[in-house]
Design an enzyme around this catalytic site. Structure first.
Site, PDB file in Angstrom:
ATOM      1  N   ASP A  44       0.826  -1.203   0.000  1.00  0.00           N
ATOM      2  CA  ASP A  44       0.000   0.000   0.000  1.00  0.00           C
ATOM      3  C   ASP A  44       0.863   1.257   0.000  1.00  0.00           C
ATOM      4  O   ASP A  44       1.804   1.371   0.785  1.00  0.00           O
ATOM      5  CB  ASP A  44      -0.910  -0.010   1.235  1.00  0.00           C
ATOM      6  CG  ASP A  44      -1.826   1.179   1.299  1.00  0.00           C
ATOM      7  OD1 ASP A  44      -2.764   1.241   0.492  1.00  0.00           O
ATOM      8  OD2 ASP A  44      -1.606   2.053   2.163  1.00  0.00           O
ATOM      9  N   GLU A  79       1.475  -0.408  -4.942  1.00  0.00           N
ATOM     10  CA  GLU A  79       0.525   0.654  -5.295  1.00  0.00           C
ATOM     11  C   GLU A  79       1.293   1.965  -5.336  1.00  0.00           C
ATOM     12  O   GLU A  79       1.935   2.348  -4.357  1.00  0.00           O
ATOM     13  CB  GLU A  79      -0.595   0.741  -4.264  1.00  0.00           C
ATOM     14  CG  GLU A  79      -1.597   1.855  -4.593  1.00  0.00           C
ATOM     15  CD  GLU A  79      -2.361   2.348  -3.376  1.00  0.00           C
ATOM     16  OE1 GLU A  79      -3.520   2.751  -3.547  1.00  0.00           O
ATOM     17  OE2 GLU A  79      -1.805   2.347  -2.256  1.00  0.00           O
TER      18      GLU A  79
END
Length: 539
Positions: free
Chosen positions: A201, A270
């Site tokens: 993330d 990401e």
């Protein structure tokens, strides 16, 4: 095909566990719910599941604020449940990827609880602390994605701490080698439990500029949202200093060195930066950093053949060594069936075409739960909102709850078969008519066509691993060739509801693939496509 790593060309199915299936009747999905649906997941023809955070958390950002990286939050189950999930998934030849949120923790994490007490404790330098300016204001002009300053005053230390997201999500100080090692140790904990990889993330947010320089202002005409609301002040700056720092590349190498000790383990980053495609290329270069990267470039409102072609082409030019991963939907953006619909309502034919288009691009793909059903964005009333992002920016931006409502499993069951209790977010009535149970009875439903395409795609090395070459076409047609080891496949997509014709001479003999998605007709010098139709042929 066997020589390629399992993750190249893989279809990764993202599960948002809170909204997948609830087995204990508390209205919140859990790990046992995922286990119960593994046969369904297998039937989709996917290769892996990516499970969003299930770690211990105060749930201020619904699991992306972690207070214990090595334990399961009780609302989702236990470590024993997770071990069962790994074993059951592997029995079905499904890989398991989990989220890792490395750049920040919860403010209730033991590290931060200690760090905030004073300037002399063992964790004093584990977070990004800075003195106030002489007038008492924040150290610089950095902004939080979730609104306002990225700095929060801490009276115990009489200093500010950095939070690129919520105030309850303090940023770790990756300039400290002890932090990096502790983070890697947490990653290895899950590798030792048998996971097959990680979705990392906000991975470009790990490092900050050590000099704390101000971000420069961005001209109004250049302000664009990439995973955040375009009216958010966050878009008013070039984020040159609060993320995507050069030092992060070395940390990507440390992650890769760890994963390389576990054969088959994969990393998917990401990435949201000022030039996300360039950053994706940098973070996947030379075979010694991340395996794959994905960005928000196809998670925007721009739905045109030209934009898709230009975006993919730019990445192809930048990423000469790495491997891309594409997505049209995820848990942070409006569902693509609504976002790219002219009427803002799902159109089954368009949903089917978009799944085929996504799976025909070069790279691996992430499919968000419910995308296989053609679900659109749910309209969640302000009084039902849970997302702090939406609550802050309502009404111009309604947040992320509309894409996070529960999965509809059965049309007639209470709460659509998701739970026996009122769910944490209200069920969308439009979704109930699109339930899994209902679509399994319809041979040409969005679900059935999705499963058929993904199964067929596994037989097509060109689509799994091939190069991509776009054809210069007019709106609304997108066309390209995929080539691999001497074979070539033509892919043509009509992005509009009206019939379209593409003049194109194909070499003889021409073989149209045996595919239920094909709605185009070739007459020797042109291809005619029905509304939202596609034509895929070996040429």
């Amino acid at each position: 095909m066997a020589q390629n790593p399992w993750w190249q060309g893989a279809v990764i199915y993202q599960i948002y566990p809170r909204s997948f299936q609830d087995t204990n009747g508390d209205g919140i999905g859990d790990i046992k719910g995922i286990i119960n649906k593994l046969d369904y997941i297998k039937s989709l023809g996917v290769d892996a599941i990516w499970v969003s955070p299930f770690f211990k958390s105060p749930m201020k950002d619904f699991g992306y604020d972690i207070s214990d990286y090595r334990d399961i939050d009780p609302m989702f189950g236990s470590l024993d449940d997770f071990d069962t999930l790994i074993a059951q998934a592997h029995q079905r030849d499904i890989k398991l990827i989990i989220d890792q949120v490395l750049s920040h923790t919860s403010n209730e994490h033991d590290w931060f609880v200690q760090s905030r007490t004073d300037k002399n404790n063992d964790k004093a330098d584990w977070y990004v602390w800075a003195d106030a300016k002489p007038d008492g204001s924040a150290p610089n002009n950095w902004l939080s994605i979730f609104g306002g300053s990225a700095w929060q005053w801490e009276p115990r230390r009489c200093q500010y701490y950095l939070h690129n997201f919520l105030t309850e999500q303090p940023d770790l100080n990756f300039h400290n080698p002890e932090v990096r090692q502790a983070v890697l140790d947490n990653v290895e904990f899950w590798l030792n439990r048998g996971v097959d990889g990680f979705r990392l993330d906000a991975i470009n947010f790990c490092y900050h500029d050590a000099q704390l320089r101000d971000n420069p202002a961005k001209p109004k005409e250049l302000r664009q949202g990439r995973g955040f609301s375009e009216d958010n002040p966050y878009a008013f700056q070039y984020h040159h200093y609060n993320n995507t720092q050069p030092e992060n590349l070395a940390f990507m190498q440390e992650i890769r060195q760890l994963l390389d000790r576990y054969p088959g383990a994969v990393s998917l980053g990401e990435i949201s930066s000022e030039d996300s495609l360039k950053t994706m290329a940098e973070y996947t270069a030379d075979g010694n950093k991340l395996h794959m990267g994905y960005s928000f470039e196809l998670l925007t409102n721009d739905y045109s053949a030209a934009y898709i072609r230009e975006t993919v082409t730019k990445l192809e030019q930048e990423m000469t060594q790495g491997w891309p991963c594409w997505a049209f939907s995820n848990h942070d953006v409006e569902r693509v069936a609504s976002r790219w619909s002219a009427s803002n309502h799902p159109i089954p034919e368009q949903a089917t075409m978009l799944s085929a288009l996504l799976a025909s691009l070069r790279g691996s793909i992430c499919v968000y739960q419910g995308e296989e059903l053609g679900l659109g964005e749910a309209d969640v009333a302000f009084s039902d909102l849970q997302d702090p992002y939406g609550i802050t920016f309502w009404p111009t931006f309604k947040g992320r709850d509309g894409c996070r409502t529960p999965m509809p499993w059965q049309s007639q069951a209470a709460f659509s078969g998701f739970s026996t209790h009122t769910p944490w977010l209200p069920l969308c009535q439009e979704h109930t008519a699109c339930s899994v149970e209902q679509q399994l009875t319809e041979p040409n439903s969005t679900l059935q066509l999705f499963s058929h395409f993904m199964a067929w795609r596994k037989t097509m090395p060109t689509l799994m691993f091939g190069d991509i070459e776009f054809i210069d076409t007019q709106e609304p047609i997108l066309a390209f060739y995929r080539s691999y080891q001497g074979a070539r496949t033509l892919c043509v997509f009509n992005l509009d509801a009206t019939e379209q014709t593409l003049e194109l001479m194909l070499p003889a003999p021409q073989q149209q693939t045996d595919l239920r998605h094909n709605t185009g007709l070739y007459d020797g010098d042109s291809i005619t496509l029905s509304g939202y139709g596609c034509f895929i042929a070996n040429v």
